[in-house]
Design a protein around this motif. Structure first.
Motif, PDB file in Angstrom:
ATOM      1  N   TYR A   1      -0.896  -3.804  14.095  1.00  0.00           N
ATOM      2  CA  TYR A   1      -0.645  -2.856  13.190  1.00  0.00           C
ATOM      3  C   TYR A   1       0.326  -3.030  12.164  1.00  0.00           C
ATOM      4  O   TYR A   1       1.634  -3.528  12.565  1.00  0.00           O
ATOM      5  CB  TYR A   1      -0.301  -1.372  13.868  1.00  0.00           C
ATOM      6  CG  TYR A   1      -0.335  -0.190  13.249  1.00  0.00           C
ATOM      7  CD1 TYR A   1      -1.306   0.380  12.942  1.00  0.00           C
ATOM      8  CD2 TYR A   1       0.941   0.334  12.749  1.00  0.00           C
ATOM      9  CE1 TYR A   1      -1.235   1.561  12.346  1.00  0.00           C
ATOM     10  CE2 TYR A   1       1.081   1.352  12.145  1.00  0.00           C
ATOM     11  CZ  TYR A   1      -0.303   2.163  11.845  1.00  0.00           C
ATOM     12  OH  TYR A   1      -0.117   3.393  11.316  1.00  0.00           O
ATOM     13  N   LYS A   2       0.143  -2.600  10.920  1.00  0.00           N
ATOM     14  CA  LYS A   2       1.146  -3.060   9.878  1.00  0.00           C
ATOM     15  C   LYS A   2       1.392  -1.707   8.997  1.00  0.00           C
ATOM     16  O   LYS A   2       2.140  -1.987   8.023  1.00  0.00           O
ATOM     17  CB  LYS A   2       0.558  -4.234   8.830  1.00  0.00           C
ATOM     18  CG  LYS A   2       0.551  -5.340   9.749  1.00  0.00           C
ATOM     19  CD  LYS A   2       1.480  -6.161   9.693  1.00  0.00           C
ATOM     20  CE  LYS A   2       1.213  -7.548  10.146  1.00  0.00           C
ATOM     21  NZ  LYS A   2       1.777  -7.860  11.665  1.00  0.00           N
ATOM     22  N   LYS A   3       0.698  -0.614   9.271  1.00  0.00           N
ATOM     23  CA  LYS A   3       0.806   0.617   8.092  1.00  0.00           C
ATOM     24  C   LYS A   3       2.213   1.346   8.575  1.00  0.00           C
ATOM     25  O   LYS A   3       2.870   1.094   9.590  1.00  0.00           O
ATOM     26  CB  LYS A   3      -0.295   1.431   8.464  1.00  0.00           C
ATOM     27  CG  LYS A   3      -1.650   0.739   7.915  1.00  0.00           C
ATOM     28  CD  LYS A   3      -2.952   1.881   7.925  1.00  0.00           C
ATOM     29  CE  LYS A   3      -4.032   1.073   7.815  1.00  0.00           C
ATOM     30  NZ  LYS A   3      -5.108   2.008   8.100  1.00  0.00           N
ATOM     31  N   ASN A   4       2.489   2.036   7.689  1.00  0.00           N
ATOM     32  CA  ASN A   4       3.908   2.887   7.663  1.00  0.00           C
ATOM     33  C   ASN A   4       3.396   4.520   8.438  1.00  0.00           C
ATOM     34  O   ASN A   4       2.929   5.137   7.253  1.00  0.00           O
ATOM     35  CB  ASN A   4       4.663   3.075   6.723  1.00  0.00           C
ATOM     36  CG  ASN A   4       5.788   3.869   6.777  1.00  0.00           C
ATOM     37  OD1 ASN A   4       5.916   4.727   7.671  1.00  0.00           O
ATOM     38  ND2 ASN A   4       6.696   3.684   5.723  1.00  0.00           N
TER      39      ASN A   4
ATOM     40  N   MET B   1       4.757   6.984   9.150  1.00  0.00           N
ATOM     41  CA  MET B   1       5.736   8.217   8.714  1.00  0.00           C
ATOM     42  C   MET B   1       5.331   8.460   7.359  1.00  0.00           C
ATOM     43  O   MET B   1       5.237   9.501   7.257  1.00  0.00           O
ATOM     44  CB  MET B   1       7.330   7.709   8.808  1.00  0.00           C
ATOM     45  CG  MET B   1       8.382   8.869   8.623  1.00  0.00           C
ATOM     46  SD  MET B   1       8.175  10.000   9.894  1.00  0.00           S
ATOM     47  CE  MET B   1       7.494  11.660   9.020  1.00  0.00           C
ATOM     48  N   GLN B   2       5.079   7.321   6.516  1.00  0.00           N
ATOM     49  CA  GLN B   2       4.720   7.798   5.330  1.00  0.00           C
ATOM     50  C   GLN B   2       3.188   8.319   5.277  1.00  0.00           C
ATOM     51  O   GLN B   2       2.950   9.267   4.463  1.00  0.00           O
ATOM     52  CB  GLN B   2       4.595   6.529   4.355  1.00  0.00           C
ATOM     53  CG  GLN B   2       4.446   6.448   2.961  1.00  0.00           C
ATOM     54  CD  GLN B   2       5.550   7.411   2.239  1.00  0.00           C
ATOM     55  OE1 GLN B   2       6.667   7.193   2.414  1.00  0.00           O
ATOM     56  NE2 GLN B   2       5.089   8.589   1.730  1.00  0.00           N
TER      57      GLN B   2
ATOM     58  N   LYS C   1      11.935  14.163  10.728  1.00  0.00           N
ATOM     59  CA  LYS C   1      11.733  13.562   9.277  1.00  0.00           C
ATOM     60  C   LYS C   1      11.132  14.279   8.502  1.00  0.00           C
ATOM     61  O   LYS C   1      11.390  14.549   7.102  1.00  0.00           O
ATOM     62  CB  LYS C   1      11.206  12.266   9.606  1.00  0.00           C
ATOM     63  CG  LYS C   1      12.055  11.238  10.008  1.00  0.00           C
ATOM     64  CD  LYS C   1      11.472   9.882   9.872  1.00  0.00           C
ATOM     65  CE  LYS C   1      12.612   8.716  10.523  1.00  0.00           C
ATOM     66  NZ  LYS C   1      12.237   7.374  10.279  1.00  0.00           N
TER      67      LYS C   1
END
Length: 125
Positions: free
Chosen positions: A60-63, A65-66, A119
């Motif tokens: 997994y490499k995605k963000n 939170m974004q 956040k």
């Protein structure tokens, strides 16, 4: 019942969980109408995320939170949405698994939901 031990276990959990979410009118519209999620396409990425979170393996490499900040810009994600999400997550885990990893994934889910709520709230103010 057994504990969550493999990627296949995570896939079983996530399919059952998202089936619950997509049948709950209090939250399903976020996935179907706002995010327009194709679960068949999205499931490998979801599984990668939880595999990394629980087993510290995977790609997994995605963000995340974004991704949720972008979603929140389209439809405000509320505390109620997070409560529904977490309730279905915990119920699904408890219906399928028992053990250390089952408890760990529920704790991680609660931590993730809490951080995201904070956040998102801060991003709105």
């Amino acid at each position: 019942m057994k504990d969550i031990e493999t990627r296949t276990d995570l896939e079983q959990l996530l399919w059952a969980f998202y089936t619950r979410l997509l049948n709950d009118p209090g939250i399903s519209y976020i996935f179907t109408d706002i995010a327009k999620i194709n679960l068949e396409e999205h499931m490998p990425s979801l599984t990668d995320f939880w595999e990394l979170s629980l087993f510290h393996t995977g790609s997994y490499k995605k963000n995340p939170m974004q991704i949720h900040l972008d979603l929140n810009a389209q439809e405000r994600l509320t505390g109620e949405h997070f409560s529904i999400w977490l309730g279905h997550f915990n119920t699904t885990v408890d219906s399928l698994f028992t053990g250390l990893n089952a408890e760990k994934i529920k704790t991680r889910a609660e931590s993730i939901a809490t951080v995201m709520k904070i956040k998102l709230y801060n991003a709105q103010n």
